[in-house]
Design an enzyme around this catalytic site. Structure first.
Site, mmCIF file in Angstrom:
data_model
loop_
_atom_site.group_PDB
_atom_site.id
_atom_site.type_symbol
_atom_site.label_atom_id
_atom_site.label_comp_id
_atom_site.label_asym_id
_atom_site.label_seq_id
_atom_site.Cartn_x
_atom_site.Cartn_y
_atom_site.Cartn_z
ATOM 1 N N HIS A 262 -31.669 61.048 -34.822
ATOM 2 C CA HIS A 262 -32.817 61.220 -35.715
ATOM 3 C C HIS A 262 -33.932 62.043 -35.060
ATOM 4 C CE1 HIS A 262 -35.195 58.432 -33.311
ATOM 5 N NE2 HIS A 262 -34.112 57.688 -33.240
ATOM 6 N N GLU B 298 -29.622 51.355 -34.575
ATOM 7 C CA GLU B 298 -29.794 51.383 -33.126
ATOM 8 C C GLU B 298 -29.386 50.063 -32.487
ATOM 9 O OE1 GLU B 298 -29.541 52.746 -30.428
ATOM 10 O OE2 GLU B 298 -31.352 53.957 -30.169
#
Length: 226
Positions: free
Chosen positions: A8, A82
């Site tokens: 990201h 994550e």
């Protein structure tokens, strides 16, 4: 299947060195938005059949310009998020960051039963990440399919180090993955995956990098001697 694992874009937590792994997570910085905006041009030569994002908002914001350019709707896969910081969430002190990275280090050494403080162990991480990749593969049975998976720095590196045939855990954790860096992987869970390329810089070029950012989940860390 060919997978473009894209980290990201930059977040305020990346800049400050904060462990921010919980839902929904921070959005993008101004630089992060520019990094995301560079993806369509940088990936113009790719024939991307699908775009997949995690539950965290920073992956949605990163994927949005690419999705708009390709007229594809990003699909949320909840296993792509994550690696949870657990009891270390929201901290930035050296001891907490070292403990977080140290747990990933243990996973890299094959000690998957080591748990993140207040969170899950390595077996749980690989199981949920692989389940999402299996679902993506089911949606794209054609052998030449290329998909973009917008995910997270620690998760992508740890998965590649533990799941590909030509990249070791040592390489994966000792090599950084900056915001909008991309790792290209090809293969299948049945026959095995290989890493085609590891581009640790932003896809839009070095002008979109931020060497001053602390960014603990994207920076390299050293494995301890066994």
């Amino acid at each position: 299947m060919r997978i473009l694992f894209i980290r990201h874009g930059q977040t305020p937590a990346n800049v400050a060195g904060i462990l921010a792994t919980a839902y929904p997570g921070p959005g993008l910085t101004e630089l992060g938005e520019r990094q995301a905006a560079a993806l369509p041009r940088a990936l113009a030569a790719e024939r991307i059949r699908g775009i997949y994002v995690s539950t965290l908002v920073r992956t949605h914001a990163t994927a949005a310009p690419l999705a708009s350019a390709l007229q594809l709707d990003p699909v949320v896969e909840d296993g792509l998020h994550e690696i949870e910081a657990g009891g270390l969430e929201g901290r930035r002190d050296r001891d907490s960051v070292t403990q977080y990275l140290g747990t990933l280090e243990q996973w890299g050494l094959g000690r998957l039963d080591t748990a993140m403080p207040g969170a899950s162990d390595g077996f749980t991480f690989f199981d949920r990440y692989n389940r999402s990749l299996d679902r993506i593969a089911e949606r794209h049975p054609e052998p030449d399919a290329t998909v973009a998976v917008v995910s997270h720095g620690a998760a992508i590196r740890v998965w590649c180090g533990g799941s590909t045939l030509n990249v070791t855990p040592e390489f994966a954790v000792r090599n950084e993955l900056e915001n909008t860096g991309v790792i290209v992987v090809e293969g299948s869970r049945r026959d095995g995956f290989v890493v085609e390329s590891w581009m640790n810089r932003p896809l839009g070029g070095r002008l979109l990098a931020d060497p001053a950012a602390a960014d603990p989940t994207g920076e390299p860390f050293e494995l301890a001697d066994d």
